[in-house]
Design a protein around this motif. Structure first.
Motif, PDB file in Angstrom:
ATOM      1  N   GLY A   1      49.528  37.211   8.299  1.00  0.00           N
ATOM      2  CA  GLY A   1      50.027  37.515   9.624  1.00  0.00           C
ATOM      3  C   GLY A   1      51.041  38.641   9.642  1.00  0.00           C
ATOM      4  O   GLY A   1      51.429  39.202   8.625  1.00  0.00           O
ATOM      5  N   LEU A   2      51.451  38.953  10.851  1.00  0.00           N
ATOM      6  CA  LEU A   2      52.416  40.007  11.110  1.00  0.00           C
ATOM      7  C   LEU A   2      53.413  39.467  12.123  1.00  0.00           C
ATOM      8  O   LEU A   2      53.011  38.826  13.106  1.00  0.00           O
ATOM      9  N   GLY A   3      54.705  39.692  11.889  1.00  0.00           N
ATOM     10  CA  GLY A   3      55.700  39.150  12.783  1.00  0.00           C
ATOM     11  C   GLY A   3      56.891  40.055  12.993  1.00  0.00           C
ATOM     12  O   GLY A   3      57.040  41.102  12.350  1.00  0.00           O
ATOM     13  N   TYR A   4      57.739  39.626  13.931  1.00  0.00           N
ATOM     14  CA  TYR A   4      58.957  40.364  14.281  1.00  0.00           C
ATOM     15  C   TYR A   4      60.105  39.364  14.297  1.00  0.00           C
ATOM     16  O   TYR A   4      60.005  38.299  14.913  1.00  0.00           O
ATOM     17  N   LEU A   5      61.205  39.706  13.618  1.00  0.00           N
ATOM     18  CA  LEU A   5      62.404  38.872  13.564  1.00  0.00           C
ATOM     19  C   LEU A   5      63.559  39.656  14.143  1.00  0.00           C
ATOM     20  O   LEU A   5      63.820  40.790  13.761  1.00  0.00           O
ATOM     21  N   ARG A   6      64.276  39.087  15.064  1.00  0.00           N
ATOM     22  CA  ARG A   6      65.397  39.768  15.719  1.00  0.00           C
ATOM     23  C   ARG A   6      66.662  38.960  15.532  1.00  0.00           C
ATOM     24  O   ARG A   6      66.747  37.828  15.788  1.00  0.00           O
TER      25      ARG A   6
ATOM     26  N   HIS B   1      71.713  29.512  12.165  1.00  0.00           N
ATOM     27  CA  HIS B   1      72.443  29.387  10.905  1.00  0.00           C
ATOM     28  C   HIS B   1      73.918  29.525  11.281  1.00  0.00           C
ATOM     29  O   HIS B   1      74.409  30.638  11.493  1.00  0.00           O
ATOM     30  N   GLN B   2      74.587  28.385  11.378  1.00  0.00           N
ATOM     31  CA  GLN B   2      75.969  28.370  11.867  1.00  0.00           C
ATOM     32  C   GLN B   2      76.872  29.274  11.048  1.00  0.00           C
ATOM     33  O   GLN B   2      76.758  29.360   9.835  1.00  0.00           O
ATOM     34  N   ARG B   3      77.755  29.970  11.738  1.00  0.00           N
ATOM     35  CA  ARG B   3      78.725  30.902  11.160  1.00  0.00           C
ATOM     36  C   ARG B   3      78.061  32.072  10.432  1.00  0.00           C
ATOM     37  O   ARG B   3      78.683  32.757   9.635  1.00  0.00           O
ATOM     38  N   ASN B   4      76.779  32.309  10.698  1.00  0.00           N
ATOM     39  CA  ASN B   4      76.099  33.440  10.070  1.00  0.00           C
ATOM     40  C   ASN B   4      75.281  34.208  11.111  1.00  0.00           C
ATOM     41  O   ASN B   4      75.634  35.324  11.454  1.00  0.00           O
ATOM     42  N   ASN B   5      74.200  33.631  11.596  1.00  0.00           N
ATOM     43  CA  ASN B   5      73.404  34.324  12.613  1.00  0.00           C
ATOM     44  C   ASN B   5      72.514  33.351  13.372  1.00  0.00           C
ATOM     45  O   ASN B   5      72.267  32.235  12.949  1.00  0.00           O
ATOM     46  N   THR B   6      72.069  33.812  14.511  1.00  0.00           N
ATOM     47  CA  THR B   6      71.067  33.126  15.317  1.00  0.00           C
ATOM     48  C   THR B   6      69.977  34.152  15.583  1.00  0.00           C
ATOM     49  O   THR B   6      70.274  35.272  15.995  1.00  0.00           O
ATOM     50  N   SER B   7      68.742  33.784  15.332  1.00  0.00           N
ATOM     51  CA  SER B   7      67.644  34.750  15.458  1.00  0.00           C
ATOM     52  C   SER B   7      66.456  34.137  16.167  1.00  0.00           C
ATOM     53  O   SER B   7      66.275  32.927  16.183  1.00  0.00           O
ATOM     54  N   TRP B   8      65.631  34.995  16.727  1.00  0.00           N
ATOM     55  CA  TRP B   8      64.347  34.577  17.298  1.00  0.00           C
ATOM     56  C   TRP B   8      63.251  35.389  16.625  1.00  0.00           C
ATOM     57  O   TRP B   8      63.497  36.438  16.053  1.00  0.00           O
ATOM     58  N   PHE B   9      62.052  34.892  16.683  1.00  0.00           N
ATOM     59  CA  PHE B   9      60.933  35.555  16.017  1.00  0.00           C
ATOM     60  C   PHE B   9      59.642  35.334  16.785  1.00  0.00           C
ATOM     61  O   PHE B   9      59.515  34.421  17.588  1.00  0.00           O
ATOM     62  N   LEU B  10      58.694  36.210  16.514  1.00  0.00           N
ATOM     63  CA  LEU B  10      57.355  36.160  17.098  1.00  0.00           C
ATOM     64  C   LEU B  10      56.397  36.579  16.000  1.00  0.00           C
ATOM     65  O   LEU B  10      56.643  37.565  15.309  1.00  0.00           O
ATOM     66  N   TRP B  11      55.317  35.815  15.788  1.00  0.00           N
ATOM     67  CA  TRP B  11      54.349  36.226  14.790  1.00  0.00           C
ATOM     68  C   TRP B  11      52.923  35.898  15.204  1.00  0.00           C
ATOM     69  O   TRP B  11      52.680  34.986  15.969  1.00  0.00           O
TER      70      TRP B  11
END
Length: 95
Positions: free
Chosen positions: A90-95, A60-70
């Protein structure tokens, strides 16, 4: 907008695993990708029990970059013509 693409070849036996590649994004300006693996412990030509693990990232330009695993478990109902209906929990993790 979330898109899901699954590639498989035609065989007489039902496959027990699949790789998935998906577009994960709200619009083209908030883009991301997801790579996953599905396992089908129980299946027939009309129903699949699905276990899956997916990982991905989005920008998300000018806001954040994230990775996730679910991790997810669910079912897929398959109708004539290849139409599918799915539901997952499900269950996931967002960083």
């Amino acid at each position: 907008m979330v898109s899901h693409v699954m590639v498989s070849a035609q065989t007489d036996q039902l496959s027990t695993k699949a790789l998935t590649l998906s577009y994960f994004g709200e619009t083209l300006s908030h883009s991301g990708l997801t790579l996953g693996m599905e396992h089908y412990p129980l299946q027939s030509k009309k129903h699949q029990l699905v276990w899956s693990v997916s990982m991905g990232a989005y920008l998300h330009q000018r806001n954040n970059t994230s990775w996730f695993l679910w991790f997810q478990v669910g079912q897929r109902l398959i109708f004539k013509g290849g139409f599918m209906l799915e539901n997952f929990v499900g269950l996931g993790y967002l960083r």
